[in-house]
Design an enzyme around this catalytic site. Structure first.
Site: not given
Length: 295
Positions: A46-48, A58, A85, A87, A114, A120, A122-123, A159, A190
């Protein structure tokens, strides 16, 4: 004599399995080993979570080389495949394809890119702009990654952030089809709705054109069987080990600070012996017996 299946092949088989597969978040070598011991067949880098455990946001504040260094420890600590992940790929097509080569060198099985802009956002941020990349540019980035890999089973997951950015089904479908045609091994669709309606609509329109991965962090109340019924290929439990560890550290630290004592925490935390076990200390002891002089 049995032949060990490569991590890349394992991930590719999971993405193309007829069964719904699950991978679990990890953010360092220790958590990667714990995920494997729990029985998961794959790990989400996970990037986060990797950013958070480094103490940064992130938003690509951790460079790709710093992330890859963490992933190297994770790969060394586990025998199951890791999907990073990645990004946006940390830049344009050239940065992304270089990342792929470095991940292959370190035994990472795949990268998820993504279709947003670098750096980026965070979504799951509320009220933040989520600008999307140009479809053709991102599709060519996917193609560059696929063209640069040396292991044919290394996986690139595209993504799609159309729903996150406020676009509708048509845009999500158009992007997914473009990225699939560019060579993506799977599409991660997502959504941050509290229900799976975005995913339901996409899966119906997608009509099994290729593997689909989802991240139900926001629609976590949806029964897993519903994902099976929709034809989803893989579910990512995306950040829960990091969040669980933060909760445990906060509670333990506050207890020790308030009590000025360890009495009320010792029976609530793992033993030092368990840490040694997770570090595979027994292997070092055996190696010392074998390779160090006896006197």
């Amino acid at each position: 004599m049995s032949t060990k299946v490569k991590k890349t092949t394992q991930l590719k088989q999971m993405l193309n399995s007829k069964d719904l597969e699950f991978i679990m978040e990890a953010h360092n070598g220790l958590s990667a080993r714990i995920v494997q011991e729990a029985g998961f067949k794959g790990i989400w880098g996970s990037g986060l979570s990797v950013s958070a455990q480094l103490g940064v946001r992130d938003s690509n504040e951790a460079s790709w080389t710093q992330v890859v260094e963490v992933l190297e420890f994770m790969s060394d600590a586990s025998d199951v495949p890791i999907l990073l992940d990645a990004d946006t790929g940390y830049g344009n097509f050239n940065n992304a394809r270089r990342l792929v080569r470095k991940l292959e060198d370190r035994g990472v099985a795949g990268a998820c890119l993504e279709d947003k802009l670098f750096p980026k956002t965070n979504s799951l941020h509320d009220g933040r702009a989520q600008p999307l990349a140009d479809i053709e540019e991102f599709a060519l980035k996917i193609k560059a990654c696929k063209d640069s890999q040396t292991d044919p089973d290394f996986c690139i997951v595209a993504r799609v952030e159309a729903f996150i950015a406020g676009w509708g089904l048509d845009e999500a479908l158009k992007r997914a089809e473009a990225y699939r045609n560019a060579g993506a091994d799977a599409i991660l669709m997502h959504s941050k709705k509290a229900d799976p309606s975005d995913i339901e609509a996409f899966m119906k329109a997608w009509n099994n054109q290729g593997p689909v991965v989802i991240v139900p962090t926001k629609y976590y109340k949806t029964p897993t069987d519903h994902f099976r019924d929709m034809g989803v290929s893989m579910v990512i439990w995306a950040n829960h080990n990091l969040r669980a560890s933060v909760s445990a550290i906060q509670q333990t630290t506050k207890q020790i600070y308030d009590d000025q004592s360890l009495v009320n925490v010792e029976d609530k935390i793992v033993s030092v012996k368990e840490i040694f076990r997770l570090q595979r200390d027994d292997e070092l002891v055996q190696a010392e017996d074998k390779y160090l002089p006896k006197n």
